[in-house]
Design an enzyme around this catalytic site. Structure first.
Site, short mmCIF file in Angstrom:
data_model
loop_
_atom_site.label_atom_id
_atom_site.label_comp_id
_atom_site.label_asym_id
_atom_site.label_seq_id
_atom_site.Cartn_x
_atom_site.Cartn_y
_atom_site.Cartn_z
N LYS A 16 73.32 27.41 41.48
CA LYS A 16 74.72 27.64 41.92
C LYS A 16 75.14 26.48 42.80
O LYS A 16 74.28 25.79 43.38
CB LYS A 16 74.87 28.95 42.70
CG LYS A 16 74.00 29.10 43.97
CD LYS A 16 74.53 28.43 45.22
CE LYS A 16 73.62 28.61 46.44
NZ LYS A 16 73.95 27.74 47.57
N ASP A 150 71.57 34.94 49.00
CA ASP A 150 72.18 34.36 47.78
C ASP A 150 71.83 35.10 46.50
O ASP A 150 72.38 34.79 45.45
CB ASP A 150 71.70 32.91 47.60
CG ASP A 150 72.42 31.94 48.53
OD1 ASP A 150 73.45 32.33 49.10
OD2 ASP A 150 71.93 30.81 48.68
O1 C5P Z 1 69.20 34.77 53.40
P1 C5P Z 1 68.52 33.46 53.30
O2 C5P Z 1 67.06 33.57 53.00
O3 C5P Z 1 69.23 32.45 52.47
O4 C5P Z 1 68.61 32.88 54.79
C1 C5P Z 1 67.79 31.87 55.29
C2 C5P Z 1 68.13 31.71 56.77
O5 C5P Z 1 69.46 31.17 56.92
C3 C5P Z 1 68.16 33.02 57.55
O6 C5P Z 1 66.88 33.34 58.04
C4 C5P Z 1 69.12 32.68 58.68
O7 C5P Z 1 68.46 31.89 59.67
C5 C5P Z 1 70.13 31.76 58.02
N1 C5P Z 1 71.33 32.47 57.53
C6 C5P Z 1 72.29 32.87 58.43
N2 C5P Z 1 73.43 33.52 57.98
C7 C5P Z 1 73.61 33.75 56.66
C8 C5P Z 1 72.63 33.34 55.71
C9 C5P Z 1 71.51 32.70 56.19
O8 C5P Z 1 72.15 32.66 59.64
N3 C5P Z 1 74.71 34.38 56.24
#
Ligand code: C5P
Length: 303
Positions: A16, A150
């Site tokens: 994506k 995601d």
């Molecule tokens: O959800 P994902 O694994 O992509 O997130 C990785 C990191 O990115 C999370 O642990 C967090 O630190 C940060 N994050 C965030 N807010 C979001 C998505 C991700 O702070 N909406």
């Protein structure tokens, strides 16, 4: 794909890009950041194959030795969770002791292209079919949200507006420009570090998430009309963490002569085109003049 009695399911898993990504200040509770993002799939694929087996557990093989094959991999993590859940609920029409998964890795890692998330999402789709669960996209998305922000997008795609942490997904029209140049700098950006730098820089305005653009109108715009409207609030912290990425962004913008945006938390950069030939010549210029890995991809491909 699979017939209902088959033991094997194969699927491509697309990458994506975030065409538009607004990020609010972190929430007091869990420190996650509220998002407003227009995401689209692109024609850059990992390939997955799943077979139901009698041996208990999930085994994963991968053609890229750098990819972890343990429980930290979203293929293994999502498959284990789904098998455990169906075993407990007795919901599955077919039972399986275990799953053998094979991953052909083509989407760069740490690149803001959602490759790991797409692999996790398509693992759930594969097992849903193989086990005869017949869950809706919403059910799959709800189950997947715990594994990352995601994943949910991939059950809805190919063009959706994502809010909440990213897990609330509303499909919209696909954008009029059908082509993108992806610039893949080979720089690994750690998403938590980019969000941390975003906080340190005091960025994040809750107001930028309150009013949604007219997505129906945006989807009708040509590339050169749409590009100036697109924002990625994670560019400033990503460029601050990686000066070479900031430098590449500036050079690429000069060379292609149009706005270049970053996807997700980086490091992939992209720009949009209405015409395939123009996309090809920009890729050639980037390869020749910067020596960077760049490629043409179709937006919202059929697969
Ligand atoms: O959800 P994902 O694994 O992509 O997130 C990785 C990191 O990115 C999370 O642990 C967090 O630190 C940060 N994050 C965030 N807010 C979001 C998505 C991700 O702070 N909406």
């Amino acid at each position: 794909m699979a017939d209902p009695a088959a033991n094997t399911f194969r699927s491509p898993a697309p990458a994506k890009i975030n065409l538009h990504l607004r990020v609010g200040p972190p929430t007091a509770g869990d420190g996650f950041h509220p998002l407003l993002s227009w995401m689209v799939t692109v024609a850059l694929f990992d390939n997955l194959e799943f077979t139901l087996v009698d041996t208990p557990g999930i085994t994963l093989s991968c053609d890229d030795p750098a990819i972890p094959r343990d429980a930290s991999n979203l293929v293994v993590k999502t498959a284990s969770a789904l098998l455990d859940m169906t075993r407990a609920s007795g919901e599955a029409r077919r039972s399986a002791s275990g799953v053998a998964a094979a991953l052909q890795k083509r989407i760069p890692v740490g690149a803001g292209l959602g490759g790991g998330s797409s692999d996790g999402a398509f693992t759930l789709i594969a097992l849903d079919r193989l086990l005869g669960l017949n869950w809706s996209a919403q059910q799959l998305g709800d189950f997947a949200a715990r594994f990352g922000s995601d994943l949910s997008f991939f059950f809805h795609g190919p063009s959706s507006v994502c809010t909440g942490r990213g897990e609330i997904v509303n499909p919209i029209s696909i954008p009029k420009p059908r082509w993108a140049v992806l610039i893949l700098p080979g720089i690994h950006m750690a998403t938590p570090a980019v969000y941390r730098r975003f906080d340190e820089m005091g960025l994040g305005d809750a107001k930028s998430l309150e009013i949604q653009p007219s997505w129906t109108h945006w989807a009708t715009l040509d590339a050169l009309e749409l590009l100036p409207l697109l924002i990625n609030d994670l560019e400033a912290p990503a460029f601050s963490l990686s000066p070479p990425l900031a430098e590449l962004h500036a050079r690429a913008t000069r060379i292609v002569g149009r706005i270049v945006r970053m996807s997700g938390s980086g490091s992939t950069l992209f720009t949009l085109f209405d015409d395939r030939d123009e996309t090809e010549s920009s890729v050639n210029r980037l390869r020749l003049e910067v020596g960077v890995n760049a490629q043409v991809v179709e937006l919202c491909p059929n697969f």
